[in-house]
Motif scaffolding. Structure first.
Motif, mmCIF file in Angstrom:
data_model
loop_
_atom_site.group_PDB
_atom_site.id
_atom_site.type_symbol
_atom_site.label_atom_id
_atom_site.label_comp_id
_atom_site.label_asym_id
_atom_site.label_seq_id
_atom_site.Cartn_x
_atom_site.Cartn_y
_atom_site.Cartn_z
ATOM 1 N N GLY A 122 0.810 -1.220 0.000
ATOM 2 C CA GLY A 122 0.000 0.000 0.000
ATOM 3 C C GLY A 122 0.838 1.262 0.000
ATOM 4 O O GLY A 122 2.017 1.259 -0.374
ATOM 5 N N LEU A 123 0.234 2.336 0.455
ATOM 6 C CA LEU A 123 0.881 3.646 0.476
ATOM 7 C C LEU A 123 2.091 3.650 1.415
ATOM 8 O O LEU A 123 2.066 2.998 2.464
ATOM 9 N N CYS A 127 6.760 5.531 8.955
ATOM 10 C CA CYS A 127 7.566 4.576 9.722
ATOM 11 C C CYS A 127 8.517 3.780 8.827
ATOM 12 O O CYS A 127 9.352 3.025 9.310
ATOM 13 N N GLY A 128 8.374 3.943 7.498
ATOM 14 C CA GLY A 128 9.228 3.229 6.563
ATOM 15 C C GLY A 128 8.571 2.008 5.940
ATOM 16 O O GLY A 128 9.112 1.415 5.009
ATOM 17 N N ARG A 129 7.412 1.633 6.446
ATOM 18 C CA ARG A 129 6.691 0.487 5.890
ATOM 19 C C ARG A 129 5.695 0.962 4.836
ATOM 20 O O ARG A 129 5.586 2.151 4.552
ATOM 21 N N TYR A 130 4.931 0.012 4.307
ATOM 22 C CA TYR A 130 3.909 0.321 3.316
ATOM 23 C C TYR A 130 2.570 -0.251 3.770
ATOM 24 O O TYR A 130 2.515 -1.328 4.333
ATOM 25 N N GLY A 131 1.490 0.496 3.491
ATOM 26 C CA GLY A 131 0.147 -0.001 3.747
ATOM 27 C C GLY A 131 -0.313 0.053 5.188
ATOM 28 O O GLY A 131 -1.273 -0.630 5.556
ATOM 29 N N CYS A 132 0.330 0.856 6.023
ATOM 30 C CA CYS A 132 -0.061 0.943 7.437
ATOM 31 C C CYS A 132 -1.465 1.536 7.593
ATOM 32 O O CYS A 132 -1.901 2.359 6.781
ATOM 33 N N GLU A 134 -2.711 3.830 9.441
ATOM 34 C CA GLU A 134 -2.914 5.273 9.501
ATOM 35 C C GLU A 134 -2.784 5.963 8.143
ATOM 36 O O GLU A 134 -3.166 7.118 7.993
ATOM 37 N N GLN A 135 -2.316 5.256 7.135
ATOM 38 C CA GLN A 135 -2.290 5.836 5.792
ATOM 39 C C GLN A 135 -3.677 5.863 5.157
ATOM 40 O O GLN A 135 -3.870 6.477 4.119
ATOM 41 N N TYR A 136 -4.644 5.207 5.802
ATOM 42 C CA TYR A 136 -5.980 5.083 5.223
ATOM 43 C C TYR A 136 -7.097 5.684 6.069
ATOM 44 O O TYR A 136 -8.140 6.030 5.517
ATOM 45 N N ILE A 137 -6.934 5.792 7.382
ATOM 46 C CA ILE A 137 -8.058 6.269 8.201
ATOM 47 C C ILE A 137 -7.675 7.347 9.210
ATOM 48 O O ILE A 137 -8.406 7.606 10.142
ATOM 49 N N SER A 138 -6.557 8.012 9.047
ATOM 50 C CA SER A 138 -6.115 9.026 10.008
ATOM 51 C C SER A 138 -6.408 10.434 9.499
ATOM 52 O O SER A 138 -6.873 10.631 8.379
ATOM 53 N N GLY A 139 -6.077 11.403 10.326
ATOM 54 C CA GLY A 139 -6.174 12.798 9.909
ATOM 55 C C GLY A 139 -5.277 13.087 8.719
ATOM 56 O O GLY A 139 -5.634 13.868 7.833
ATOM 57 N N LYS A 140 -4.091 12.456 8.699
ATOM 58 C CA LYS A 140 -3.187 12.624 7.554
ATOM 59 C C LYS A 140 -3.839 12.100 6.284
ATOM 60 O O LYS A 140 -3.733 12.720 5.226
#
Length: 186
Positions: A122-123, A127-132, A134-140
């Motif tokens: 994913g995105l 943190c250096g990973r992909y698809g976490c 918070e990339q989908y449901i956070s304020g960011k």
């Protein structure tokens, strides 16, 4: 770190030293509560990893201080008096929270709930990973969706709610599912 220090100094200015006996701080990042040190923070908080939060506060107040991750603090408060298992998600700039079983916090990952994988390949995440998560449901994620869509904030807000429901189901902010009580805080 300077912004955090300035904010704390401003808050302290509201209270006389004799108005409190101790200080409790809930903070973003992975907090070693025994030492009062931030052991991990994403790139959103530059310079925060390694910050001796408790020492900083105790030196300025002369009072004892307890430090805890903000998602954990929310989980403790939300689960107080509830018998069973509680999952608390805190949605803000990132995603935090904790799983509480029999009154004890069960950690998901050292970096927190927001950095658990949700979408394979994913995105990219801070943190250096992909698809976490918070990339989908956070304020960011919400802010990014607004910027990318050129839509008004209200439309994008509802799109972020649809994303939440897509990944986690059509639950209310507080609901029961069998033996688990869920609380989602925003």
């Amino acid at each position: 770190v300077e912004g955090i220090q300035r904010t704390f100094e401003r808050v302290l200015g509201y209270y006389a030293a004799d108005e409190y006996d101790a200080v409790a701080v809930s903070s973003a990042g992975t907090i070693d509560s025994e030492r009062g040190v931030v052991t991990y923070a994403t790139g959103l908080l530059p310079g925060y990893t390694g910050f001796a939060l408790r020492k900083f506060i105790e030196m300025r107040t002369g009072r004892p201080c307890v430090c805890l991750n903000d998602g954990y603090a929310a989980a403790i408060c939300e689960s107080a008096g509830y018998k069973g298992t509680v999952l608390v998600l805190t949605l803000g700039t990132g995603v935090g929270g904790a799983y509480v079983k029999d009154g004890e916090i069960v950690a998901f990952a050292p970096e927190g709930i927001g950095h658990l994988p949700l979408v394979v390949n994913g995105l990219p995440c801070t943190c250096g990973r992909y698809g976490c998560i918070e990339q989908y449901i956070s304020g960011k994620a919400f802010r990014r969706a607004v910027n990318e869509s050129n839509r008004d904030v209200t439309t994008t807000y509802w799109k972020s709610i649809e994303n939440y429901r897509k990944y986690f189901g059509p639950q209310n902010y507080s609901f029961d599912r069998g033996d688990v009580h869920f609380v989602v805080m925003d």
